[in-house]
Motif scaffolding. Sequence first.
Motif, PDB file in Angstrom:
ATOM      1  N   THR A   1      11.983 -63.125   9.772  1.00 37.11           N
ATOM      2  CA  THR A   1      11.278 -61.853   9.922  1.00 37.11           C
ATOM      3  C   THR A   1       9.948 -62.113  10.614  1.00 37.11           C
ATOM      4  O   THR A   1       9.593 -63.264  10.894  1.00 37.11           O
ATOM      5  CB  THR A   1      11.017 -61.213   8.547  1.00 37.11           C
ATOM      6  N   VAL A   2       9.209 -61.052  10.866  1.00 32.63           N
ATOM      7  CA  VAL A   2       7.870 -61.210  11.432  1.00 32.63           C
ATOM      8  C   VAL A   2       7.018 -62.069  10.502  1.00 32.63           C
ATOM      9  O   VAL A   2       6.261 -62.939  10.946  1.00 32.63           O
ATOM     10  CB  VAL A   2       7.206 -59.837  11.671  1.00 32.63           C
TER      11      VAL A   2
ATOM     12  N   LEU B   1       0.197 -59.334   8.836  1.00 32.82           N
ATOM     13  CA  LEU B   1       0.840 -59.380   7.529  1.00 32.82           C
ATOM     14  C   LEU B   1       0.356 -58.264   6.608  1.00 32.82           C
ATOM     15  O   LEU B   1       1.064 -57.880   5.670  1.00 32.82           O
ATOM     16  CB  LEU B   1       0.603 -60.744   6.866  1.00 32.82           C
ATOM     17  N   SER B   2      -0.829 -57.736   6.855  1.00 30.68           N
ATOM     18  CA  SER B   2      -1.343 -56.636   6.035  1.00 30.68           C
ATOM     19  C   SER B   2      -0.573 -55.344   6.268  1.00 30.68           C
ATOM     20  O   SER B   2      -0.614 -54.431   5.440  1.00 30.68           O
ATOM     21  CB  SER B   2      -2.831 -56.411   6.330  1.00 30.68           C
TER      22      SER B   2
ATOM     23  N   ALA C   1       5.504 -56.230   9.047  1.00 30.79           N
ATOM     24  CA  ALA C   1       5.661 -57.642   8.689  1.00 30.79           C
ATOM     25  C   ALA C   1       7.066 -57.961   8.183  1.00 30.79           C
ATOM     26  O   ALA C   1       7.567 -59.074   8.390  1.00 30.79           O
ATOM     27  CB  ALA C   1       4.630 -58.035   7.630  1.00 30.79           C
ATOM     28  N   LYS C   2       7.713 -57.010   7.519  1.00 32.87           N
ATOM     29  CA  LYS C   2       9.039 -57.298   6.960  1.00 32.87           C
ATOM     30  C   LYS C   2      10.172 -57.034   7.956  1.00 32.87           C
ATOM     31  O   LYS C   2      11.347 -57.220   7.615  1.00 32.87           O
ATOM     32  CB  LYS C   2       9.267 -56.476   5.694  1.00 32.87           C
TER      33      LYS C   2
ATOM     34  N   GLN D   1       3.978 -49.810  18.548  1.00 38.79           N
ATOM     35  CA  GLN D   1       3.500 -48.880  17.523  1.00 38.79           C
ATOM     36  C   GLN D   1       2.481 -49.545  16.615  1.00 38.79           C
ATOM     37  O   GLN D   1       1.477 -48.935  16.232  1.00 38.79           O
ATOM     38  CB  GLN D   1       4.684 -48.355  16.707  1.00 38.79           C
ATOM     39  N   TRP D   2       2.750 -50.804  16.271  1.00 36.50           N
ATOM     40  CA  TRP D   2       1.798 -51.537  15.420  1.00 36.50           C
ATOM     41  C   TRP D   2       0.457 -51.709  16.122  1.00 36.50           C
ATOM     42  O   TRP D   2      -0.596 -51.471  15.547  1.00 36.50           O
ATOM     43  CB  TRP D   2       2.401 -52.903  15.072  1.00 36.50           C
TER      44      TRP D   2
END
Length: 428
Positions: A107-108, A139-140, A145-146, A159-160
Motif C-alpha cells: 500500500t502507500v 501517512l496522516s 495512505a491505505k 486529489q491528495w
Amino acid sequence: MKPEIDTPSKRGRLAPRKNPYWVGVSGGRGGVSLGYRKPKSGVGAWVAKVVIDGTRLEETLAQADDDAASQGALTYRKAVVDALEWSKQKHAAIEGCEASSLRSGPTVTTAVNEYVKDRLARSERDGKISKGRLENYVLSNADFAKTPLSKLRAVHIQQWRERLVAAHENQTEKQKGLAPASVNRVLNDLRAALNAAAEKHRRQLPASLPAEIKVGTRAVRVAAEARKQLLGDDQIKAVVEAAFAVDSDGDFGRLVLLAAGTGARYSQLVRIRVGDLQIQNRRIMVPGASKGRAATARAPVAVPLSEAVIERLRPAIDDRAADEPLLMRWAYRNVGPFKWEKDCRRPWGPAYEVDKPWTATVAKAEVPAETIMYALRHSSIVRGLRAGLPIRLVASLHDTSSEMIEKHYSAFIVDMTEDLARRASFQI
C-alpha cells in the motif's frame, strides 16, 4: 544454460541487463534463488527471490564484491547465506501475524515505510527530514495512505496533493497548509517511495503503475520564484555580532560567521572538520554538497578566509583532534521541572536546531524579520559577482554550477558585465 556468478571475473563477462541472472540455492524450482543484477556501468547487486504459497517475493540484498566495489560488498558465498536467512524470515512472516498484510499486497503506507527505512540507512539526517515530511503529509491522510498500490491511480495522488495546496490557500492560525514549493518537496519523496515499491513488487502490480505515479506526482506549479534575500555588508556584520551575543559560548556565532564567510549550505558547514581549517593557508576546506546521486562524494572546496574570521574561529580548534567536527554545541539534559543543565558537547544536528537562535539573532541585529539564514549564501554569491569575479569561480567557491549562477543571479551578472565593459571602454 545456468549462469556463472560465483566470482567477480565470471560476472564481469556477463552482459548488462535489468533482470537478474538467477541461480537456485535451495528447494529447486519455486524455492530460494540468488540473483545477480548486472548494470550497464558500475557495481552489480545481489538479489534474493522466493516463492511462498504462490506469492513471489524479491528483495535486493547488497552490493556484490565486483571490481571497484565499496567496503562491505558481499561475496557469492556470503550472499547465498544471506539469501537463505532472508527466505527464513519471509516464511516466518507468512506463518505469523504478518501473513495477511504480505498477501494483500503493498500500500502507500508500506511503500513510504520501506522508503523511509532505506533513507535512514543511507543518511540519518536526510532520512529524518523525509520521514517527517511523509508522516506529516502522507501517512496522516488515512484514506490515501491505505490505498493499495494495485489500485493506485494518478487521480488519487492528484486529489491528495490538491488538498495540501487548498489547505495552504485557506489556512487558519490553527492549521497551516503547505505552499506549492513545499508540496513539491513532499511530492519528490512520495514519488521516490512509490517508484521503489513499484520496482520491488513489479510482478504483483499493474504494468501501468509507473506511468500513474509519474502523472500523479508532477510538480505543482509555483507562481513565482522565491525572492532572494540579500543583506548588505553592514547588515551581515550586525548579524554575525548578534549571533555571538545570543550565545555566550560562541557556538552559534561561529556557525553564522562561517555561513557568512563561505556562503556554504548548512549541511556543508556542519560537516567541516577541525583539520579543514588551514590557518597557514588562510582558507577552509568546505565539504562538497550531499546532493544528487553520485556514487562518489564531491571534492571539498577551498574557500579563502580573512584574518579576522580566522581569529574568531581559533577557540574552536584549540587542543582538538583534526578529525573532530569544527562546529559544536552544548547538549542539555533535564534535571527537574523546567530545569535544564549543560550535559555534553556535540555536533550540530538537523537544520531546525538553528531556528530559535536565528530568530533571536535577526531580532537583535535589527534586520528584516523575515530574513532567513540562507540569505547569507545569496549575499555571498552576489558579493562575488559584484566584485567582478568570473562566474565560474563564483560557482566553484559556492559548490554549484555556472548554469545555476546564470539562471538565478542573471540580474547581478548583467550589472557585473556592464561595469567590466565600462572599465574597458574608450576613455576621453
